[in-house]
Every structure is written in C-alpha cells, then in structure tokens.
Write a protein that holds these residues in place. Structure first.
Motif, PDB file in Angstrom:
ATOM      1  N   LEU A 645       0.938  -1.351   0.106  1.00 10.99           N
ATOM      2  CA  LEU A 645      -0.058   0.009   0.009  1.00 10.99           C
ATOM      3  C   LEU A 645       0.888   1.352   0.173  1.00 10.99           C
ATOM      4  CD1 LEU A 645      -2.803  -0.803   2.278  1.00 10.99           C
ATOM      5  CD2 LEU A 645      -3.135  -0.718   0.160  1.00 10.99           C
ATOM      6  N   GLU A 646       1.875   1.226   0.763  1.00  9.59           N
ATOM      7  CA  GLU A 646       2.862   2.487   0.848  1.00  9.59           C
ATOM      8  C   GLU A 646       3.430   2.530  -0.779  1.00  9.59           C
ATOM      9  OE1 GLU A 646       4.131   2.156   5.438  1.00  9.59           O
ATOM     10  OE2 GLU A 646       5.466   1.056   3.964  1.00  9.59           O
ATOM     11  N   LEU A 647       3.917   1.463  -1.151  1.00 10.58           N
ATOM     12  CA  LEU A 647       4.427   1.583  -2.631  1.00 10.58           C
ATOM     13  C   LEU A 647       3.373   2.064  -3.630  1.00 10.58           C
ATOM     14  CD1 LEU A 647       6.744   0.531  -4.702  1.00 10.58           C
ATOM     15  CD2 LEU A 647       5.288  -1.310  -5.164  1.00 10.58           C
ATOM     16  N   ILE A 648       2.228   2.081  -3.479  1.00 11.96           N
ATOM     17  CA  ILE A 648       1.208   2.499  -4.544  1.00 11.96           C
ATOM     18  C   ILE A 648       1.182   3.800  -4.359  1.00 11.96           C
ATOM     19  CG2 ILE A 648      -1.311   2.608  -4.815  1.00 11.96           C
ATOM     20  CD1 ILE A 648      -1.420  -0.421  -4.154  1.00 11.96           C
ATOM     21  N   GLN A 649       0.990   4.367  -3.091  1.00 13.43           N
ATOM     22  CA  GLN A 649       0.934   5.781  -2.600  1.00 13.43           C
ATOM     23  C   GLN A 649       2.466   6.603  -3.159  1.00 13.43           C
ATOM     24  OE1 GLN A 649      -0.154   7.823   1.158  1.00 13.43           O
ATOM     25  NE2 GLN A 649       2.106   8.032   1.522  1.00 13.43           N
ATOM     26  N   VAL A 650       3.740   6.022  -3.027  1.00 13.52           N
ATOM     27  CA  VAL A 650       4.719   6.461  -3.676  1.00 13.52           C
ATOM     28  C   VAL A 650       4.650   6.577  -5.049  1.00 13.52           C
ATOM     29  CG1 VAL A 650       7.175   5.814  -4.062  1.00 13.52           C
ATOM     30  CG2 VAL A 650       6.237   5.812  -1.659  1.00 13.52           C
ATOM     31  N   MET A 651       4.117   5.614  -5.676  1.00 14.15           N
ATOM     32  CA  MET A 651       4.116   5.705  -7.127  1.00 14.15           C
ATOM     33  C   MET A 651       3.147   6.808  -7.689  1.00 14.15           C
ATOM     34  SD  MET A 651       6.164   3.692  -8.918  1.00 14.15           S
ATOM     35  CE  MET A 651       7.131   2.224  -8.655  1.00 14.15           C
ATOM     36  N   PHE A 652       1.962   6.670  -7.298  1.00 16.64           N
ATOM     37  CA  PHE A 652       0.924   7.712  -7.496  1.00 16.64           C
ATOM     38  C   PHE A 652       1.425   9.023  -7.459  1.00 16.64           C
ATOM     39  CE2 PHE A 652      -2.934   5.055  -6.754  1.00 16.64           C
ATOM     40  CZ  PHE A 652      -2.808   4.267  -7.541  1.00 16.64           C
ATOM     41  N   ARG A 653       2.335   9.467  -6.470  1.00 18.26           N
ATOM     42  CA  ARG A 653       2.526  10.932  -6.373  1.00 18.26           C
ATOM     43  C   ARG A 653       3.917  11.005  -7.270  1.00 18.26           C
ATOM     44  NH1 ARG A 653       1.876  11.399   0.306  1.00 18.26           N
ATOM     45  NH2 ARG A 653      -0.415  11.552   0.024  1.00 18.26           N
ATOM     46  N   ALA A 654       4.552  10.095  -7.441  1.00 21.62           N
ATOM     47  CA  ALA A 654       5.782  10.192  -8.570  1.00 21.62           C
ATOM     48  C   ALA A 654       5.199  10.379  -9.983  1.00 21.62           C
ATOM     49  CB  ALA A 654       6.511   8.821  -8.510  1.00 21.62           C
ATOM     50  N   PHE A 655       4.079   9.892 -10.169  1.00 23.99           N
ATOM     51  CA  PHE A 655       3.222   9.923 -11.493  1.00 23.99           C
ATOM     52  C   PHE A 655       2.698  11.386 -11.485  1.00 23.99           C
ATOM     53  CE2 PHE A 655       2.259   5.163 -11.744  1.00 23.99           C
ATOM     54  CZ  PHE A 655       3.564   5.045 -12.009  1.00 23.99           C
ATOM     55  N   ARG A 656       2.340  11.940 -10.343  1.00 24.27           N
ATOM     56  CA  ARG A 656       1.756  13.179 -10.425  1.00 24.27           C
ATOM     57  C   ARG A 656       2.822  14.437 -10.588  1.00 24.27           C
ATOM     58  NH1 ARG A 656      -3.540  13.932  -8.429  1.00 24.27           N
ATOM     59  NH2 ARG A 656      -2.906  16.201  -7.557  1.00 24.27           N
ATOM     60  N   ARG A 657       3.811  14.097 -10.079  1.00 23.82           N
ATOM     61  CA  ARG A 657       5.198  15.068 -10.066  1.00 23.82           C
ATOM     62  C   ARG A 657       5.789  14.867 -11.460  1.00 23.82           C
ATOM     63  NH1 ARG A 657       6.435  12.655  -4.873  1.00 23.82           N
ATOM     64  NH2 ARG A 657       7.799  11.297  -5.902  1.00 23.82           N
ATOM     65  N   ALA A 658       5.796  13.699 -12.134  1.00 20.58           N
ATOM     66  CA  ALA A 658       6.206  13.659 -13.617  1.00 20.58           C
ATOM     67  C   ALA A 658       5.084  14.275 -14.620  1.00 20.58           C
ATOM     68  CB  ALA A 658       6.398  12.304 -13.752  1.00 20.58           C
ATOM     69  N   HIS A 659       3.919  14.488 -14.123  1.00 23.36           N
ATOM     70  CA  HIS A 659       2.629  14.880 -14.975  1.00 23.36           C
ATOM     71  C   HIS A 659       2.338  14.168 -16.073  1.00 23.36           C
ATOM     72  CE1 HIS A 659       3.056  18.878 -13.084  1.00 23.36           C
ATOM     73  NE2 HIS A 659       4.312  18.922 -13.278  1.00 23.36           N
ATOM     74  N   LEU A 660       2.376  12.751 -15.802  1.00 19.67           N
ATOM     75  CA  LEU A 660       1.781  11.639 -16.480  1.00 19.67           C
ATOM     76  C   LEU A 660       0.348  11.934 -16.838  1.00 19.67           C
ATOM     77  CD1 LEU A 660       3.255   8.189 -15.206  1.00 19.67           C
ATOM     78  CD2 LEU A 660       3.720   9.303 -17.785  1.00 19.67           C
ATOM     79  N   PRO A 661      -0.025  11.696 -17.894  1.00 19.20           N
ATOM     80  CA  PRO A 661      -1.557  11.982 -18.465  1.00 19.20           C
ATOM     81  C   PRO A 661      -2.271  10.802 -18.139  1.00 19.20           C
ATOM     82  CG  PRO A 661      -0.162  11.485 -20.402  1.00 19.20           C
ATOM     83  CD  PRO A 661       0.662  11.775 -19.272  1.00 19.20           C
TER      84      PRO A 661
END
Length: 832
Positions: A645-661
């Motif tokens: 669950l922590e990994l999922i949160q880390v990935m989601f926020r990294a995707f937002r910082r990278a501006h993935l569409p």
C-alpha cells in the motif's frame, strides 16, 4: 545484529528509512555544523508537524551546515535497539545522535515528555544538562511548551521561546563558532544566552518556601532577569521550502500544508496559542498561490491545507479560495481548511469549499450557552452557529462536527446540559433525514500565559461525570459522541502548570515504563501517581486555583503580553464582557506590538488573476481515450521496507510529479488507473517488478519519460524499462529469488520437499493462521556453490501464495533471528 536486521523486525519499518522524496542528504565529513532535529512522538505525528520541516530546510540551505531528522521510536524499535545495544539514529545518514553537534527537540505538547527521555537514553546522553559536557551534543528545545518548560527544563541546555526562523541561524552560527574555537560548554551557554528568545535554564534557579511550596524563579545572571519571546515580524522574510518532504507511509496530515497566517487576535481567553503566536501576520495571497503551485509540483500531494489558527479570518480568503480552486481543481487537488470559525464562513467561502469536500464540516462552539461563550470571549452566538449549520446542510454536507470543552470557568450544570441541547438544535437545521452530528468534548486545561492561567482544573472523576452527562443525552443513530480521555487532560494540566520538581517525576515514570502518553492506549496514570509519591509530590495540587499574588513557574518567561492584560481579561470574563479583535476594532492594549517592527500584518484582496491553472498533462483529453504502458522497475535498499500500500502511494505521487497524463476511475473518489503486479513480501528486494498504467494520450519518447519518472522516484526505486502494452495482467507467473542466509544450508537440505507430493505449512494471513500446501508452488529449489539459495516459485491469480521465507523457515527450521537476518532478492519473473 545490524540495523537492517533490526528494521526487518518492526511493525512499520518505513518510519525509519529516511528515503522520503525531497529528503536532503549531505556529505557528513564536509559539514562544519551537524544538527539533528527530533520530534518526540511517532513518525506519523512528527512528519505532520510544520515547524520541524521549516527548520530542517532552513538549516540545510546553508551549504556548510547539515540537518537530519529523528522521531520517537515505537516500542518495538526501542526494545530491539536496547536489546542489541544499538544507538538511536538519524534517518538520513543513520548516524548515532551522539555524533551531532546539536540535538534540537520540538516541545509540541506535554504528553510527549517521557518520549524525550527515550530519545536521550537511546542516544547515550545523560538526562540532566549539568551532566553533559563538550563530549555530548547541545540539547535545545523549542515549540509551544517552551513557554512553560520547567518540568523538563533540567533536561535542556537551552530552550527557544517563539519563532525559530531567524533564531535557528543565530544559534547554529554561535555553536559553529564555538566549535571552531574549541571553547567549553559553560562559555558556550553564556554566549547562547545573549541570543534574543533563548532561555538557558541553568542560569535561573527555582525557590521553595519552608512548606515546600513553589516560591519563584531567580536569575543567576542579573543582566538577564527574564527571557522575552522571539517574534518573526513578517512571514515573507523567511520563505518556506518550495520542496516539502513527501512521506513514504501514511501520516496523520498527509497533504501539502501552506501557512497562510500566523497568530490570532480573536482573544479567546482559554487559548494559549492566541497569545504565544500573536500578532497576526498574514502571508500575501500571491505568495500563497506561488507556494501552492510549487508545493504541488514538488510533492504530488492530492490535497493541500490552508494552515492558520483561524483560517476563516484570513482577510483575502474569499478571493484566494476562488483562485486556488480554479487552479487546483483541474489537477484533482482538493483544498482543506482545518480551522474554520462560525461567523467567518460566508456563503462565498462555503460555496468554494463544497466544490471539493463535503465529507464533514467542523465547528467549535466550545461552550453550550451564549453566556459561557461570552465568558471565554468566543464571540459567536447560538444564532450564528445555527445559521452556519443551516447553510452547510443546504449546500450538501451530511455531517456536522462540533467541539466543546467542559470545566470552563463559571460553568454550571445548565451550561453542560445545553451542549446536547445545542447538538439537537443543529440536527434540526437539516432539511431532511440522513444527516449526522458528531459531538467531541474534552476537559478544559487552564494554560499558562492566558487569562485563565490561575483557574482550577476539573479532576478526573468530575470530568467523567460531565462527559457522561453529555453522552447520555446524545443517544440515537443521528449522533456520535467522542471525548478526550480525562486522564490525559489531568496529566496535561499537571505538566503544563508544574515546576522543576516534576522532572524527577517524569524520570521516575519513564523508568517505570511510561511511554507515548499522548496515546490513550499507552497511558498508565498509576505509574505517574507512584512516581509523584516517590518524589514526595501531590499531583492534584498542580490543578488547584492559584491566588493572584502567587508566583508562577513561568513568570520569568515573557510571551510579550502584559500580565495586567491577563488580569483585566479575567475580570472581564467574570463580568461576561467581550473584548473585540484588534485587527478590526483597534488595539486592545495587550502590550505586544511596538507598531514599528512588531505589528499586525493584514493583506487586502487582490484583483489580479494570478498564475494559470495547474493542469496535469492530458487532463482535458477525453477519458475515453486509452493507452496502456508497462513499467518494469526495481525495488532495493530502503524501498524494500515499503508495504504494498505504501508503494502504491509512492508511485501515484511520483506519477503526479512527472505529470503523466493518467486516466482516472469514475465516482466519488477517482483514483489513477494503475494495475500493479503481485505484492512483494515486506523486506524483499526485487529487480523484476512491473505495473501497467493507463493514460489519455500516447507517450512519445519513452526513454525521456523513463528518465523523468526516475527523477521523481525516491531512493531505492528505479524504472528499468517502459513499453506499450495491452494491460492484461498475467494470470500465472514463475518468479526467481536469490536468498543469502546467515548459515549456508547443505546441498541436500531440500530433498525432502522436492521428493514429496505435498508440503503443508502454516502461514498467517490477515491476522489468522491458515494451512497452505506449498509443494505445487515450488518449481525449483537449490543451493549454489557460493552458498546462495536459488528458488523458483509459481504465483497464480486467485491462489494464496507462499512467501519465500515462509517456505525456507519450515524446510530449514530457521530461527526468527535467521529469518530476519536473511537477504532475499527477486531476480526474474516471467509469464507462463
């Protein structure tokens, strides 16, 4: 046992990894000054604290200084560190705390005091400042409890009163200079005492009369009879970091916090924060918008909070909210305001709030009657409250939360009975059924540096009686009643109004096992009673009324407000007279402002449109457009200690910082359309993880996207490959592992398993034991010549999988120490 093995045994190892995104790691050897900032409570609380993060980034802005962090360990880590003889360590470098020049400890609330001793003891530092010389770090405190620190004063070399943004640099400069000059501890303390706002307890001596009663505190250096609070004149003088820390685990306030104002002059007579943070200093709307933009870009948080003692009093709030919502809503970022106030909630503001959040609406009437609210100078009426709840229900809120106190000065039985009656009136402002009212209540604690500082506090039994009276009158499905444990309020009252003799009580309670007292599950008040008896003290005496002539243990600490103002406010409370807010009705004579440097800073609404909306890539694309990509990535080092669950949160926020569409799910709480591979057992490293993402437009130049993602991921996680895909998850995988054990097993160790048709082992899933036949999942198991165990295990969707170490534990009869000491890496994975 090494530290990695220790962390493998604790419940939440991610608390202690130090690999948060935006964490700062500097070269130890080149730093001229090394500071470790400690928060004396669990990571989830401490990482939510704005003050520590502000100082962390300020110190690290200086290239020659180094600042790291530490939080109070939970009981499991404390036990293991003590058992293995290992010191408490900083998160960033894992250095022992004793190696630093300064140990800065936040003093956020009284019930963390025993945790301070845990930190000192595990660091190998003597508790008492007089027992520490140049071999040990300076121990410096600061925070709200710095204004009444006498119970812990003997544990600190120095304590900062007030704002730390400017003072932290002066303290660090002083210590760095002393370090380079090689001066002794005593001379360093003399130099530190000249820094405005810095209290050195060793230079003040408490006195007691023949009966043992507190008789005052005398300065030992005539040139410093008192210590006056440090005040930052304007918030824009020291801008906060544009890149706040991003936790890898869930914390209490898991969001971007932007301080829009500091201080409150509403004048609630029970409120210490209204005194020790005044005057009001607002941040300009333009800077708030800039910090929001920078903060969301740098963190990837899904929520931002406008922080202030009373957010609704921010002069430009209506205009600011419109501009913030217009910019953040397209980026799927919600805005919260933790401290709203009845009377400041205009229809315009409420309309903006409802655009993103209608889960609960919190208001703090504090008292049940208009009469008692007048006594405490709350400045709201029942009519104001009901008008606000009527509007909230009409705008779509289904839950109203109300906060009250009991035991306020002049409180009567009628005032207590009026609390549940008011809650019923609030419920009746709902236009229909299905609405809820939650009432929270706590026993009032008279705080130092307030007009009520000499008032008595309710005992535990009387506090419970009044709370139960409220509870019994709030029965029914439409109500929920919650209360703060009166035992905690009791101990808080003792420690906030106590003198230095309580240091012996704190130490004895800690020696007897007192820990984490702010958590009701851990508080054992009997330990404190026995510790007080051992010290010859009666804790109940600290809750009694103080006469106007009696000296107070905090008299030598000047919060900047004239004591005569407190006396006048107490007299007005007894007469039920109201004192208006000085921002609107002019100076009320508290004595703080000089109207040159120290004065209220209030901004006017701007008509500027501000920066454009924060729009994530692809946000305007049709959600029906769908493109799927597979990401192969590695998880190593500290990242192996993240839960799934922590990994999922880390990935989601990294995707937002990278501006993935990214594409999002539909419904009340949209989430990114990302599909992860099988969960990796906690503590297992991997070079063969994967996930699928759905985006709204094709990703050009995948190598550039891969590089961008790797810039936004925390240490230990790295994307190894990206490619277009169908998005169909494989149903059956064969996965290879390499395991290094403390003892090399014999080559024949696995013969029994491999030759059998069935191998049933007992595992724990969701807290329950269950039997699993592990044999069908084992494809291969062998010992290499170098002693490394190679495993190939089947993983099948919908089937309970055995973890590699569960299998080896049973086959090799490994002890818990051997299991925790193993190093395991997933090295390959393929679809079959």
């Amino acid at each position: 046992m090494n530290l990695d093995t220790v962390l493998a045994q604790v419940a939440k190892p991610s608390r202690y990894c130090g690999n948060e995104f935006n964490a700062i790691k500097k070269e130890w050897e080149t730093a001229a000054l090394r500071m470790v900032l400690a928060f004396p409570d669990l990571y989830e609380i401490g990482m939510s604290h704005q003050g520590l993060q502000i100082l962390y980034h300020l110190v690290n802005r200086r290239p020659e200084w180094l600042a790291e962090r530490v939080y109070a360990p939970d009981r499991d880590l404390e036990r293991l560190l003590r058992q293995e003889g290992l010191p408490l360590f900083s998160l960033e470098s894992r250095r022992p705390l004793a190696d630093f020049d300064i140990l800065g400890i936040t003093l956020p609330y009284e019930l963390c005091y025993t945790n301070i001793l845990t930190i000192l003891e595990l660091a190998g530092l003597p508790f008492r400042a007089v027992e520490r010389d140049e071999r040990f770090p300076l121990v410096i405190g600061g925070g709200p409890c710095a204004f009444h620190p006498e119970p812990v004063a003997d544990f600190f070399d120095a304590i900062l009163l007030g704002d730390g943004e400017e003072a932290i640099g002066e303290i660090a400069d002083c210590v760095a200079t002393a370090k380079s000059e090689g001066i002794g501890r005593e001379e360093l303390l003399v130099r530190l005492a000249t820094i405005p706002g810095l209290y050195v307890p060793r230079f003040f001596e408490p006195h007691y009369d023949a009966s043992g009663a507190f008789a005052g505190v005398s300065p030992l250096r005539p040139e410093q009879p008192t210590v006056r609070r440090r005040i930052l004149p304007r918030l824009d003088l020291v801008p906060p970091s544009a890149a706040p820390l991003v936790p890898t685990t869930r914390i209490v306030h898991d969001r971007l916090g932007v301080e829009i104002a500091r201080g409150c002059t509403r004048g609630c007579r029970f409120c210490q924060a209204g005194i020790i943070y005044r005057p009001v200093r607002e941040r300009s709307p333009e800077q708030v918008l800039e910090l929001a933009q920078q903060g969301i870009d740098a963190t990837g948080f899904e929520e931002m909070a406008l922080l202030s003692l009373s957010t609704g009093d921010y002069a430009c709030l209506g205009d600011l909210l419109v501009r913030l919502m217009d910019r953040l809503t397209p980026a799927r970022v919600s805005v919260s305001m933790p401290s709203m106030r009845v009377g400041t909630l205009t229809p315009q503001i409420m309309e903006q709030i409802r655009r993103v959040r209608k889960t609960g609406f919190t208001l703090a009437p504090e008292a049940g009657t208009d009469r008692l609210r007048q006594v405490i100078n709350k400045g709201i009426t029942e009519e104001d409250l009901l008008a606000t709840t009527t509007a909230a229900f009409r705008l779509g809120w289904k839950l109203i939360k109300l906060y009250f106190m009991c035991g306020l000065p002049t409180e009567t039985e009628e005032d207590i009975a009026a609390i549940p009656e008011l809650a019923w009136k609030v419920l009746r402002t709902s236009p229909g059924g299905g609405r809820q009212v939650t009432v929270s209540a706590a026993v009032f604690v008279p705080k130092p540096h307030t007009p009520f500082e000499r008032e008595p506090q309710l005992g535990i039994e009387e506090g419970l009686r009044r709370l139960h009276l409220m509870r019994d009158r709030l029965r029914g499905r439409s109500f929920s009643f919650k209360w703060h444990d009166p035992r905690q309020s009791y101990l808080e009252g003792v420690l906030c109004r106590g003198d230095r003799r309580l240091s012996a009580v704190i130490e004895a309670a800690w020696q007897a096992g007192a820990r984490l007292d702010a958590w009701s599950d851990f508080l054992d008040l009997e330990l404190w009673r026995r510790a007080a008896a051992q010290a010859g003290l009666d804790l109940d005496q600290y809750l009694c009324r103080r006469s106007p002539e009696a000296p107070l243990p905090w008299d030598h600490l000047d919060a900047g407000v004239d004591p005569q103002f407190f006396a006048a406010e107490l007299a007005k409370a007894q007469q039920g007279e109201y004192t208006p807010d000085c921002r609107v009705h002019g100076c009320q004579g508290c004595g703080l402002c000089d109207f040159k440097t120290i004065r209220p800073v209030v901004h006017r609404p701007s008509t500027e449109a501000g920066a454009p909306a924060i729009t994530p890539a692809g946000a305007e694309k049709e959600q029906s457009a769908k493109f799927v990509y597979r990401l192969d990535y590695a998880r190593q080092d500290e990242a192996r200690l993240l839960s799934h669950l922590e990994l999922i949160q880390v990935m989601f926020r990294a995707f937002r910082r990278a501006h993935l569409p990214l594409r999002y799910s539909q419904g009340f709480n949209p989430t990114p359309k990302v599909s992860f591979g099988p969960a990796l057992p906690l503590g297992t490293a991997s070079r063969a993880e994967y996930l699928y993402i759905e985006v709204t437009e094709p990703l050009e130049k995948l190598a550039a996207w891969q590089a961008r993602l790797n810039q936004e991921l925390p240490e230990g996680i790295r994307v190894e490959a990206m490619a277009g895909a169908t998005g169909d998850q494989p149903q059956r995988l064969l996965q290879g592992y390499e395991v290094t054990l403390l003892t090399v097993p014999a080559a024949t160790s696995f013969a029994r398993l491999l030759e059998s048709e069935q191998f049933v082992i007992t595992v724990v899933r969701k807290g329950k034991e269950r039997a699993i036949d592990a044999r069908p999942q084992v494809h291969g198991l062998a010992v290499r010549p170098d002693g490394v165990v190679e495993m190939a295990l089947w993983s099948e969707t919908g089937r309970a999988a055995v973890k590699p170490m569960e299998l080896l534990r049973e086959v090799l009869r490994l002890s818990p120490q051997e299991v925790y000491g193993a190093r395991i890496v997933k090295v390959w994975s393929r679809e079959e």
